[in-house]
Write a protein that holds these residues in place. Structure first.
Motif, PDB file in Angstrom:
ATOM      1  N   UNK A 170      16.853 117.746  25.724  1.00 64.86           N
ATOM      2  CA  UNK A 170      18.008 117.383  24.880  1.00 64.86           C
ATOM      3  C   UNK A 170      17.631 116.495  23.693  1.00 64.86           C
ATOM      4  N   UNK A 171      16.891 115.447  23.943  1.00 60.63           N
ATOM      5  CA  UNK A 171      16.529 114.529  22.851  1.00 60.63           C
ATOM      6  C   UNK A 171      15.577 115.216  21.887  1.00 60.63           C
ATOM      7  N   UNK A 172      14.610 115.942  22.422  1.00 64.90           N
ATOM      8  CA  UNK A 172      13.668 116.655  21.553  1.00 64.90           C
ATOM      9  C   UNK A 172      14.405 117.658  20.665  1.00 64.90           C
ATOM     10  N   UNK A 173      15.400 118.328  21.203  1.00 67.30           N
ATOM     11  CA  UNK A 173      16.154 119.312  20.430  1.00 67.30           C
ATOM     12  C   UNK A 173      16.984 118.654  19.337  1.00 67.30           C
ATOM     13  N   UNK A 174      17.589 117.520  19.650  1.00 71.28           N
ATOM     14  CA  UNK A 174      18.439 116.843  18.668  1.00 71.28           C
ATOM     15  C   UNK A 174      17.630 116.167  17.566  1.00 71.28           C
ATOM     16  N   UNK A 175      16.439 115.702  17.887  1.00 69.36           N
ATOM     17  CA  UNK A 175      15.596 115.025  16.901  1.00 69.36           C
ATOM     18  C   UNK A 175      14.753 116.017  16.101  1.00 69.36           C
ATOM     19  N   UNK A 176      14.461 117.154  16.665  1.00 70.23           N
ATOM     20  CA  UNK A 176      13.545 118.128  16.058  1.00 70.23           C
ATOM     21  C   UNK A 176      13.852 118.464  14.597  1.00 70.23           C
ATOM     22  N   UNK A 177      15.120 118.627  14.186  1.00 66.78           N
ATOM     23  CA  UNK A 177      15.365 119.000  12.789  1.00 66.78           C
ATOM     24  C   UNK A 177      14.885 117.967  11.768  1.00 66.78           C
ATOM     25  N   UNK A 178      14.612 116.759  12.189  1.00 66.14           N
ATOM     26  CA  UNK A 178      14.081 115.774  11.247  1.00 66.14           C
ATOM     27  C   UNK A 178      12.604 116.031  10.955  1.00 66.14           C
ATOM     28  N   UNK A 179      11.936 116.787  11.822  1.00 61.68           N
ATOM     29  CA  UNK A 179      10.511 117.041  11.667  1.00 61.68           C
ATOM     30  C   UNK A 179      10.185 118.491  11.340  1.00 61.68           C
ATOM     31  N   UNK A 180      10.964 119.398  11.913  1.00 65.63           N
ATOM     32  CA  UNK A 180      10.633 120.810  11.846  1.00 65.63           C
ATOM     33  C   UNK A 180      11.914 121.642  11.902  1.00 65.63           C
ATOM     34  N   UNK A 181      11.806 122.898  11.571  1.00 64.93           N
ATOM     35  CA  UNK A 181      12.963 123.790  11.646  1.00 64.93           C
ATOM     36  C   UNK A 181      13.385 123.978  13.106  1.00 64.93           C
ATOM     37  N   UNK A 182      14.673 124.109  13.333  1.00 65.44           N
ATOM     38  CA  UNK A 182      15.209 124.266  14.682  1.00 65.44           C
ATOM     39  C   UNK A 182      14.638 125.511  15.350  1.00 65.44           C
ATOM     40  N   UNK A 183      14.612 126.623  14.629  1.00 67.84           N
ATOM     41  CA  UNK A 183      14.111 127.858  15.227  1.00 67.84           C
ATOM     42  C   UNK A 183      12.619 127.763  15.532  1.00 67.84           C
ATOM     43  N   UNK A 184      11.858 127.118  14.687  1.00 71.23           N
ATOM     44  CA  UNK A 184      10.426 126.954  14.955  1.00 71.23           C
ATOM     45  C   UNK A 184      10.187 126.028  16.141  1.00 71.23           C
ATOM     46  N   UNK A 185      11.027 125.019  16.268  1.00 73.03           N
ATOM     47  CA  UNK A 185      10.936 124.121  17.414  1.00 73.03           C
ATOM     48  C   UNK A 185      11.233 124.875  18.700  1.00 73.03           C
TER      49      UNK A 185
END
Length: 156
Positions: free
Chosen positions: A100-115
């Motif tokens: 959950x946290x990795x998914x919510x924070x991921x867009x600050x670093x990388x694209x959601x689909x790539x994550x």
């Protein structure tokens, strides 16, 4: 300039408006948040802009998860090798913070689909990744819809 853009967007049929932000939502690094922001600032109804951008981003997410699943299956068929440094880092971060946290924070670093692709390819539970990535898509779209509305009220 914003007024001219709003007049032009108002002249478009809502289906075309939806498809425009849908197309933005499909593109990695633009995704639901940029599509929602652009649609909102352009004068689209906020819910229409968010729905189109979210739908496009979820389509890209589903494709990325399917490809990640295939990549994981393909990697599993090879000779067993130790996990790469990158894979160990992804797993360690997700283990530390959870999907959950990795998914919510991921867009600050990388694209959601790539994550999502990376998480599934690394061996994380596909259903949990999809669920939390969709939550992230909606949360980020809502955040940028509010940002767009705030910008319109401040400058418009």
């Amino acid at each position: 300039m914003v007024e001219q853009l709003n007049l032009w967007v108002d002249a478009l049929h809502p289906v075309w408006q939806f498809l425009a932000v849908f197309a933005i939502g499909v593109v990695p690094f633009l995704e639901s948040y940029t599509g929602t922001l652009v649609g909102t600032v352009a004068g689209m109804p906020v819910l229409l802009a968010a729905a189109g951008a979210i739908a496009g981003n979820v389509l890209a997410l589903v494709v990325a998860v399917r490809l990640g699943d295939r990549a994981r299956d393909g990697l599993g068929r090879r000779d067993p090798r130790p996990a790469s440094e990158r894979r160990r880092k992804v797993i360690a971060r997700v283990d530390r913070y959870g999907v959950p946290v990795a998914s919510l924070i991921a867009p600050t670093l990388m694209a959601i689909s790539l994550t999502a692709f990376g998480m599934v390819a690394a061996g994380l539970d596909r259903r949990q990744v999809v669920l939390w990535q969709v939550v992230a898509v909606v949360v980020w779209a809502g955040l940028f819809a509010a940002l767009g509305l705030g910008a319109l009220s401040a400058f418009g």
